[in-house]
Design an enzyme around this catalytic site. Structure first.
Site, PDB file in Angstrom:
ATOM      1  N   CYS A  83       0.860  -1.182   0.000  1.00  0.00           N
ATOM      2  CA  CYS A  83       0.000   0.000   0.000  1.00  0.00           C
ATOM      3  C   CYS A  83       0.893   1.227   0.000  1.00  0.00           C
ATOM      4  O   CYS A  83       1.136   1.832   1.030  1.00  0.00           O
ATOM      5  CB  CYS A  83      -0.897  -0.016   1.224  1.00  0.00           C
ATOM      6  SG  CYS A  83      -1.436  -1.669   1.658  1.00  0.00           S
TER       7      CYS A  83
HETATM    8  C1  LIG Z   1       0.359  -6.219   1.812  1.00  0.00           C
HETATM    9  S1  LIG Z   1       1.568  -7.442   1.902  1.00  0.00           S
HETATM   10  C2  LIG Z   1       0.762  -8.837   1.179  1.00  0.00           C
HETATM   11  C3  LIG Z   1       0.081  -9.731   2.166  1.00  0.00           C
HETATM   12  C4  LIG Z   1      -0.519 -10.990   1.570  1.00  0.00           C
HETATM   13  N1  LIG Z   1      -1.390 -10.723   0.455  1.00  0.00           N
HETATM   14  C5  LIG Z   1      -1.267 -11.791   2.617  1.00  0.00           C
HETATM   15  O1  LIG Z   1      -2.470 -11.936   2.507  1.00  0.00           O
HETATM   16  O2  LIG Z   1      -0.649 -12.289   3.563  1.00  0.00           O
HETATM   17  C6  LIG Z   1       2.678  -6.982   0.646  1.00  0.00           C
HETATM   18  C7  LIG Z   1       3.933  -7.883   0.534  1.00  0.00           C
HETATM   19  O3  LIG Z   1       4.603  -7.539  -0.667  1.00  0.00           O
HETATM   20  C8  LIG Z   1       6.000  -7.694  -0.445  1.00  0.00           C
HETATM   21  N2  LIG Z   1       6.646  -6.873  -1.486  1.00  0.00           N
HETATM   22  C9  LIG Z   1       6.645  -5.530  -1.588  1.00  0.00           C
HETATM   23  N3  LIG Z   1       7.288  -5.135  -2.706  1.00  0.00           N
HETATM   24  C10 LIG Z   1       7.703  -6.276  -3.329  1.00  0.00           C
HETATM   25  C11 LIG Z   1       8.421  -6.518  -4.523  1.00  0.00           C
HETATM   26  N4  LIG Z   1       8.859  -5.526  -5.286  1.00  0.00           N
HETATM   27  N5  LIG Z   1       8.697  -7.806  -4.852  1.00  0.00           N
HETATM   28  C12 LIG Z   1       8.263  -8.821  -4.065  1.00  0.00           C
HETATM   29  N6  LIG Z   1       7.566  -8.645  -2.911  1.00  0.00           N
HETATM   30  C13 LIG Z   1       7.297  -7.387  -2.551  1.00  0.00           C
HETATM   31  C14 LIG Z   1       6.193  -7.205   0.969  1.00  0.00           C
HETATM   32  O4  LIG Z   1       7.366  -7.766   1.529  1.00  0.00           O
HETATM   33  C15 LIG Z   1       4.918  -7.705   1.659  1.00  0.00           C
HETATM   34  O5  LIG Z   1       5.118  -8.941   2.281  1.00  0.00           O
END
Ligand SMILES: C[S@@+](CC[C@H](N)C(=O)[O-])C[C@H]1O[C@@H](n2cnc3c(N)ncnc32)[C@H](O)[C@@H]1O
Length: 345
Positions: A83
């Site tokens: 987010c």
């Molecule tokens: C909002 S959380 C997602 C949670 C998940 N949908 C769940 O229900 O448990 C966003 C995740 O995206 C990962 N993230 C952020 N940018 C990323 C990227 N460029 N590549 C891979 N993962 C990424 C973060 O580490 C985080 O764990």
């Protein structure tokens, strides 16, 4: 034989979204995640709850991974991009910008060409200054050949004991997506799940949270004792007869909601309303919920194999999509894609 509705979870986190989609009968076959603890939790949970099924892991920054190999392999691309606080001054659009997951999600859909996609995000993306960003992403996804629809859903309406609201964006190649009907709440088949059914101040589950609950010097009174700021820190007291406040990824310290074991909240609120003086010091019997209790509120299984220190576990939990919310949307998606829906208890 390949699973019927295989999906990839981008930005997989600990896997709240994936667990819900699995419960709805979809099959996780690939996941992308850059945070080490979250990925380790996701993989451990996959091994535990999907024994014997293969998982392709895209480790590290998703921007570094081409996803064309998923074409023909996944029916659904799912994911909750981070987010990102979008600036009002200008829109960041750079594909490959690790801070902004939306272009990476669009790129994944373009490369994997699934039958459908499911994007989850914060409600703020659909309002105010961020709304043009949502509209632009919807436009890009529509141009890729999808019929795109979005909605704000309340997790509590689907049996999650939390005030959390989420933005869900669904795209399908064929037909119109029918959103799931709320199952819980007034006038619906089931009542809201009450916090007291899940959490007991006297019976902590998991590693205790040492952050004390203390009285605020200058209390800010609201009509409900459970709102306002009568206590220090952002973590609110949990009304045992109501819903848990939205769990944040920044929980762990004094932003963690707490249980009123000393039954202080309504009496102190009444005391202040009657013109009584603010108190100071520690609130008797109060304790903040543990990461494991927060995970139960989010709908993770009690034996979930969490990896990482306490602060990391809180973040993984607060980041997650509530499992039952994901399941409800997953069932609707499954119905759309297969023409049938199987209720999984
Ligand atoms: C909002 S959380 C997602 C949670 C998940 N949908 C769940 O229900 O448990 C966003 C995740 O995206 C990962 N993230 C952020 N940018 C990323 C990227 N460029 N590549 C891979 N993962 C990424 C973060 O580490 C985080 O764990």
């Amino acid at each position: 034989m390949p699973p019927e509705l295989p999906f990839v979870d981008l930005f997989a986190g600990a896997g709240g979204l994936s667990l819900g989609l699995s419960a709805a009968g979809l099959a996780p076959i690939a996941a992308a995640e850059m945070h080490g603890d979250a990925l380790a939790t996701y993989v451990a949970a996959h091994e535990k709850y999907e024994p014997g099924s293969a998982l392709q892991v895209f480790e590290g920054d998703l921007a570094r991974h081409p996803l064309r190999s998923l074409r023909g392999e996944v029916a659904v691309v799912a994911g909750g991009p981070p987010c990102q606080p979008y600036s009002t001054g200008g829109l960041r659009r750079g594909i490959g910008d690790a801070r902004d997951g939306l272009p990476l999600f669009v790129r994944a859909v373009r490369e994997a060409r699934p039958e459908a996609f499911l994007l989850e995000n914060v409600p703020g993306l659909a309002s105010g200054a961020q709304r043009p960003r949502l509209d632009a992403v919807v436009g890009e996804l529509t141009a890729l050949g999808y019929r795109v629809d979005w909605r704000l859903l309340r997790a509590a309406d689907f049996g999650v004991c939390q005030r959390r609201q989420r933005l869900l964006v669904v795209g399908t190649r064929r037909g119109r997506f029918a959103w799931p009907e709320p199952t819980h709440g007034p006038g619906r088949p089931l009542p809201y799940v009450r916090a007291g059914e899940l959490l007991d101040p006297e019976r902590p589950v998991g590693e205790p949270n040492p952050a004390l609950v203390t009285y605020a010097k200058t209390p800010d009174l609201r009509p409900s004792p459970w709102d306002g700021h009568l206590w220090n820190g952002g973590g609110r007291p949990i009304d045992p007869d109501g819903l848990v406040p939205t769990l944040l990824a920044s929980m762990g310290g004094n932003k963690t909601p707490w249980l009123d074991g000393g039954r202080v909240v309504p009496t102190y609120h009444a005391h202040l309303l009657a013109g009584g003086a603010p108190r100071s010091g520690r609130v008797d019997g109060a304790r903040r919920i543990t990461a494991e209790e927060a995970a139960l509120v989010q709908g993770f299984p009690p034996d979930m194999p969490w990896v990482g220190p306490r602060s990391s576990r809180y973040r993984q939990v607060g980041n997650a999509v509530p499992v039952r919310l994901a399941e409800a949307v997953g069932l609707a998606l499954r119905a759309q894609l297969t023409g049938t829906a199987t209720r999984v208890a």
